[in-house]
Design an enzyme around this catalytic site. Structure first.
Site, PDB file in Angstrom:
ATOM      1  N   ARG A 271      61.013 -14.458 102.245  1.00  0.00           N
ATOM      2  CA  ARG A 271      59.670 -14.978 102.483  1.00  0.00           C
ATOM      3  C   ARG A 271      59.101 -15.591 101.215  1.00  0.00           C
ATOM      4  NH1 ARG A 271      56.209 -12.523  98.636  1.00  0.00           N
ATOM      5  NH2 ARG A 271      55.447 -10.476  99.314  1.00  0.00           N
TER       6      ARG A 271
ATOM      7  N   GLY B 113      58.065 -15.768  89.354  1.00  0.00           N
ATOM      8  CA  GLY B 113      58.084 -14.477  88.675  1.00  0.00           C
ATOM      9  C   GLY B 113      56.725 -14.185  88.044  1.00  0.00           C
TER      10      GLY B 113
ATOM     11  N   ASN C  72      69.768 -19.284  82.489  1.00  0.00           N
ATOM     12  CA  ASN C  72      69.444 -17.866  82.364  1.00  0.00           C
ATOM     13  C   ASN C  72      69.692 -17.451  80.926  1.00  0.00           C
ATOM     14  OD1 ASN C  72      68.722 -15.360  83.919  1.00  0.00           O
ATOM     15  ND2 ASN C  72      70.640 -14.658  83.035  1.00  0.00           N
TER      16      ASN C  72
ATOM     17  N   LYS D 138      54.071  -2.994 103.533  1.00  0.00           N
ATOM     18  CA  LYS D 138      55.253  -3.003 102.678  1.00  0.00           C
ATOM     19  C   LYS D 138      55.018  -2.110 101.468  1.00  0.00           C
ATOM     20  CE  LYS D 138      56.631  -6.506 100.050  1.00  0.00           C
ATOM     21  NZ  LYS D 138      57.165  -7.831  99.699  1.00  0.00           N
TER      22      LYS D 138
END
Length: 313
Positions: free
Chosen positions: A108, A219, A157, A65
């Protein structure tokens, strides 16, 4: 060589099947060197990064990837992360497929978090907080809702309007989603807290976590980035997707390690241990668990094989 677009990748990677493929791959294992990170401008962290992630089986498939991370893309209306995946036959080296990897990567990643939560979150977990409203947020919400009855899903957020828009979209799908304005209050109520941001400063405080909470950090994928504070790390039992990634790339683990607050031995297990049954995962209802995901080439390979074999006909 087959070219597989995002829509076909997404159709092949339903979360139950993908979680099963990841569990199988973590149980059996494969070869995956540490990913290559290349800053496009080492003096400017906002200029972007190139990542290369290879993995291969002893027999079967080999994959690579390639992805770019561009933090300023959101201001241009573009995804921050863009990628492609190339799948080969392991024995002959023949290229088999070129795939758009945005859906592959996000699905994934979300499936790995949901898989970890089957071992680490309380079985009775009903309330979830999603921190961040970017491309990963809906994937994480949908994945955690797979096989688990979530009755309340809050989205926080820094841009409240973005959280509102995402909440409306997911609510239209039948999910019990709402926007949250107070991150501390939402975190204090949540059984599962999932974070998917590019933050360099902690967003979740350990003092906010209730007994039995599960913290899913997705993250903050470099040593300089962080989504949880020291208190969260100290209060929690620590788990990672891979020890190599956690100890080399995860700021949420590396920073308290360097500060002497934790030792490497404080990482209880990784997904290999959990999937192989060498660690039980959560051991009590009141235990606070923390799962730090950095992503692994093994996960990409498992997803790419699933997508390729579904589209081969």
């Amino acid at each position: 060589m087959r070219i597989i677009e995002n829509a076909d990748v997404a159709a092949a990677l339903a979360y139950p099947a993908l979680m099963a493929a990841l569990r199988k791959m973590f149980t059996e294992g494969c070869n995956q060197p540490l990913r290559h990170h290349h800053a496009l401008d080492p003096d400017n962290s906002q200029s972007g990064m190139l990542l290369l992630m290879p993995a291969w089986q002893a027999d079967g498939y080999l994959g690579l990837k390639t992805l770019t991370v561009m933090p300023e893309n959101s201001a241009k209306g573009l995804p921050s992360i863009q990628s492609v995946y190339l799948l080969f036959d392991r024995d002959s080296g023949t290229p088999l497929a070129l795939m758009a990897a945005e859906e592959l990567t996000s699905r994934r990643t979300a499936a790995a978090s949901a898989l970890a939560a089957t071992y680490l979150a309380r079985k009775s977990a009903e309330k979830m907080l999603m921190v961040g409203a970017g491309a990963m947020a809906p994937c994480l919400i949908r994945a955690h809702a797979t096989g688990r009855r979530l009755t309340d899903i809050a989205i926080w957020n820094h841009n409240a309007e973005k959280a509102e828009r995402l909440a409306a979209t997911l609510k239209a799908e039948g999910l019990p989603v709402r926007a949250a304005l107070d991150i501390e209050a939402a975190a204090g109520e949540a059984d599962i807290i999932s974070t998917a941001t590019l933050s360099s400063a902690p967003l979740i405080r350990g003092d906010w976590l209730k007994p039995g909470a599960h913290l899913d950090l997705v993250g903050a994928f470099t040593p300089a980035m962080r989504e949880s504070d020291d208190q969260a790390v100290l209060r929690a039992s620590l788990f990672v997707d891979t020890r190599t990634g956690g100890l080399n790339e995860a700021g949420d683990i590396i920073q308290p390690l360097k500060a002497g607050l934790i030792d490497e031995s404080d990482i209880r297990a990784d997904l290999y241990d959990l999937c192989r049954g060498t660690h039980p995962g959560r051991t009590s209802e009141d235990e606070i668990t923390l799962f730090k995901s950095t992503g692994a080439a093994l996960e990409d390979l498992a997803a790419a094989i699933l997508a390729f074999e579904a589209n081969r006909a």
